[in-house]
Scaffold this active site. Structure first.
Site, PDB file in Angstrom:
ATOM      1  N   GLY A 135      59.915  51.901  22.388  1.00 32.11           N
ATOM      2  CA  GLY A 135      59.480  51.942  20.990  1.00 32.11           C
ATOM      3  C   GLY A 135      58.888  50.643  20.509  1.00 32.11           C
ATOM      4  O   GLY A 135      58.652  50.480  19.303  1.00 32.11           O
TER       5      GLY A 135
ATOM      6  N   LEU B 101      53.324  48.589  42.544  1.00 31.59           N
ATOM      7  CA  LEU B 101      54.429  49.442  42.132  1.00 31.59           C
ATOM      8  C   LEU B 101      53.847  50.844  42.029  1.00 31.59           C
ATOM      9  O   LEU B 101      53.064  51.135  41.129  1.00 31.59           O
ATOM     10  CB  LEU B 101      55.004  48.996  40.786  1.00 31.59           C
ATOM     11  CG  LEU B 101      56.118  49.872  40.207  1.00 31.59           C
ATOM     12  CD1 LEU B 101      57.354  49.816  41.096  1.00 31.59           C
ATOM     13  CD2 LEU B 101      56.466  49.446  38.789  1.00 31.59           C
ATOM     14  N   ALA B 102      54.194  51.712  42.956  1.00 36.90           N
ATOM     15  CA  ALA B 102      53.565  53.030  43.056  1.00 36.90           C
ATOM     16  C   ALA B 102      54.133  53.965  41.993  1.00 36.90           C
ATOM     17  O   ALA B 102      55.342  54.185  41.934  1.00 36.90           O
ATOM     18  CB  ALA B 102      53.783  53.607  44.446  1.00 36.90           C
TER      19      ALA B 102
ATOM     20  N   CYS C 279      51.584  46.855  38.545  1.00 38.48           N
ATOM     21  CA  CYS C 279      51.402  46.036  39.728  1.00 38.48           C
ATOM     22  C   CYS C 279      51.203  44.584  39.338  1.00 38.48           C
ATOM     23  O   CYS C 279      51.247  44.217  38.161  1.00 38.48           O
ATOM     24  CB  CYS C 279      50.180  46.531  40.514  1.00 38.48           C
ATOM     25  SG  CYS C 279      50.195  48.305  40.861  1.00 38.48           S
TER      26      CYS C 279
ATOM     27  N   GLY D 286      48.181  48.593  35.887  1.00 35.78           N
ATOM     28  CA  GLY D 286      48.218  49.306  34.621  1.00 35.78           C
ATOM     29  C   GLY D 286      48.222  50.809  34.775  1.00 35.78           C
ATOM     30  O   GLY D 286      48.420  51.354  35.868  1.00 35.78           O
TER      31      GLY D 286
END
Length: 616
Positions: free
Chosen positions: A380, A51-52, A2, A79
């Site tokens: 990575g 951002l769900a 988010c 986060g």
């Protein structure tokens, strides 16, 4: 993932300042395209764009906890906390009651239970702010490795904060001023913890908490790399690395939305993809989806350079076939990579000139392609800094340099024949900046922080320093780049190699073990060889790809010619007139000035869009 914003002011009533908070929060729309919200109190205003990813319906923010109709605390959070299930069980046993499945609510109740001590208990990537309405104080917290950004500006009576600098700069009391030290930080190719390029706008350093009270602002470090005796033999060390990776990947596969991996065909991304594929298969969850970037015609016409001996494409396909991944390639051409509109998007995502040209733009466009299918991606990133993958871990001259070891290697990223990024800058400005001395000062500061074991031999001592520099001053550049390019597309990128347990363990592993087979990343290769094809496991390190199409630098130079012809172009006073003429001369190889042209174009876009005041 988010975007967060906020404002604390002890001298005014912020319930009347909704338009300011809305403007700040709107700057984070790309980071959180799914939902938005605000929380207003007399002295605190919190904003959030969501951002769900986990608990789609229940994790709305800012989130509050109330008692008897009174707000106790409010949280705006960005986060993922990967141990939220264990923490939820511990908090439930302590009497806390939960309304949602989200990790956000776990973080909020963890604050109520442990105060600022919650930071030490979290395993994840995060940046968040908690307003404690009981004591009227704000807590800003950033994860240990700095995966998620968090900026703030101190005012006379509080702070303004946001995930990105643009959120802070949207406040009417904060101006985009850049002075000599700001430009030095921009050009030094090191990320100094806590600094930003804008005067008065700073970052919460990785592994720190910032506390804001009426009495002022204080900062505390809650995590740092420590020197510990390594007691495992090689076999046990390899086994421990593998066990940690298995646990980390398992935790980071949790998602309520489509998840994928970023696969270049190198050791790092292949290891993450293979371990994720194995765990998904064991859980009956179907194949892992993977994505790679490539450039039109590059696989067929690849030319090896000083740092890239092989193209990525064949190795990515080999790994995908080996693990049964559903693999896709996002193919880009020179026209897209040189599009000024894409450069502007990158600039707005970074809030500053990147100077790495097509590597930034191709990453942005790769993530745009990935986002059409997935919301979360495993990466990575950071394995090279952790396990010793770069040339400067192994080149005796670079290891011995009295400077950041990567300082002299940046130009190689642009490909064969590329000159330095600063080659078009005004000579007087270059002398005034004296970036070399600035970087050396930051280098000395970093060396003074390195924790050492007593009686370590000179080689182990120096390699501990090289590892520390990479994990605290170089990795931040790449983490910031990945965060900004991904979140500009509303894509959450997770970085398993930044798990603090793995970082602390490998940091203290002797260099003799990290390079036991005479290769780069010996430990990682040994830990995951059983899940990789031999050709992938034994492939030489190859950095992020650059486009080799000669039309790309030619298109850049044509764009620079248009800038040079515009007397009002804001970048012109920063450029050396003779160098600019030479760069545009027909007999100059466009590749030789590629990075310099990229930086000049970035600077021009930045100065135009951000209306920066340069105080030099």
């Amino acid at each position: 993932m988010c975007g967060i914003t906020g404002w604390v002011a002890f001298d005014r009533d912020l319930t009347t300042e909704r338009p300011v908070l809305d403007a700040m929060t709107a700057t984070q729309l790309c980071r959180g395209p799914d939902a938005g919200g605000v929380h207003l109190e007399r002295h605190a205003a919190l904003g959030h764009r969501r951002l769900a990813v986990i608990d789609i319906a229940g994790g709305t923010q800012p989130m509050t906890v109330e008692h008897d109709g009174r707000v106790l605390a409010a949280l705006t959070y960005s986060g993922e906390v990967y141990n939220h299930r264990e923490l939820r069980a511990e908090l439930t046993a302590a009497g806390h009651r939960f309304r949602t499945r989200s990790d956000t609510e776990v973080v909020l109740h963890a604050y109520l239970e442990w105060g600022e001590g919650l930071a030490e208990r979290l395993n994840g990537m995060f940046a968040f702010a908690v307003w404690d309405a009981r004591s009227e104080e704000l807590l800003l917290v950033r994860d240990r490795m700095g995966v998620k950004p968090l900026h703030y500006h101190r005012s006379r009576h509080g702070v303004v904060f946001g995930s990105e600098a643009k959120a802070v700069l949207a406040h009417p009391d904060v101006r985009p001023v850049v002075d000599l030290d700001g430009l030095r930080e921009l050009f030094a190719v090191t990320k100094t913890p806590g600094r930003s390029i804008y005067r008065g706008v700073v970052e919460v350093p990785p592994g720190h908490v910032v506390r804001v009270r009426r009495e002022g602002v204080s900062i505390r470090r809650y995590w740092a790399l420590e020197a510990r005796e390594h007691t495992h033999d090689l076999e046990a060390t390899v086994a421990t690395v593998r066990a940690l990776l298995d646990d980390i990947v398992h935790r980071q596969l949790e998602s309520d939305v489509p998840l994928c991996s970023l696969l270049s065909g190198g050791l790092d991304s292949s290891a993450v993809t293979a371990l994720a594929a194995r765990q998904l298969r064991a859980a009956g969850a179907g194949p892992i989806r993977s994505f790679a970037v490539d450039f039109t015609g590059q696989s067929e016409h690849f030319q090896a350079d000083e740092v890239r001996s092989t193209p990525d494409g064949p190795y990515a396909r080999l790994l995908a076939e080996h693990v049964g991944a559903d693999h896709s390639v996002v193919e880009l051409d020179s026209a897209a990579l040189s599009d000024p509109a894409q450069r502007a998007t990158v600039l707005r995502a970074r809030d500053a000139p990147g100077g790495f040209g097509d590597m930034d733009i191709s990453l942005l466009l790769l993530f745009r392609g990935v986002r059409r299918h997935s919301t979360v991606a495993l990466s990575g990133e950071s394995a090279d800094e952790l396990f010793g993958g770069y040339r400067w871990f192994h080149d005796p001259q670079l290891v011995a340099a009295n400077d950041f070891p990567w300082a002299g290697a940046v130009a190689q990223l642009g490909g064969t024949g590329t000159g330095p990024r600063e080659q078009l800058l005004d000579r007087g400005l270059v002398g005034k900046l004296d970036v070399h001395e600035y970087r050396r000062a930051r280098y000395r500061e970093a060396l003074a922080e390195v924790p050492h074991l007593p009686d370590a031999d000179p080689v182990e001592r120096r390699m501990r320093e090289i590892s520390y520099l990479n994990l605290t001053r170089f990795v931040g550049i790449l983490l910031d780049r990945k965060d900004r390019m991904s979140m500009a597309n509303g894509l959450e990128v997770r970085v398993p190699f930044c798990d603090h347990r793995l970082v602390q363990y490998v940091f203290n592993t002797p260099w003799a073990m990290k390079s036991f087979d005479g290769r780069e990343k010996s430990l990682l290769r040994a830990a995951v060889r059983d899940v990789l094809p031999a050709a992938v496991a034994d492939r030489l390190k190859s950095p992020y790809p650059v486009v080799q199409d000669p039309r790309y630098p030619a298109l850049l130079r044509a764009e620079l010619a248009e800038v040079a012809a515009d007397p009002g172009a804001p970048v012109l006073p920063l450029l050396d007139r003779r160098a600019l003429v030479d760069a545009l001369a027909p007999d100059t190889d466009p590749q030789s000035v590629r990075l310099g042209v990229d930086l000049a174009l970035d600077l021009n876009t930045w100065l135009t869009e951000y209306r920066v005041s340069l105080e030099l």
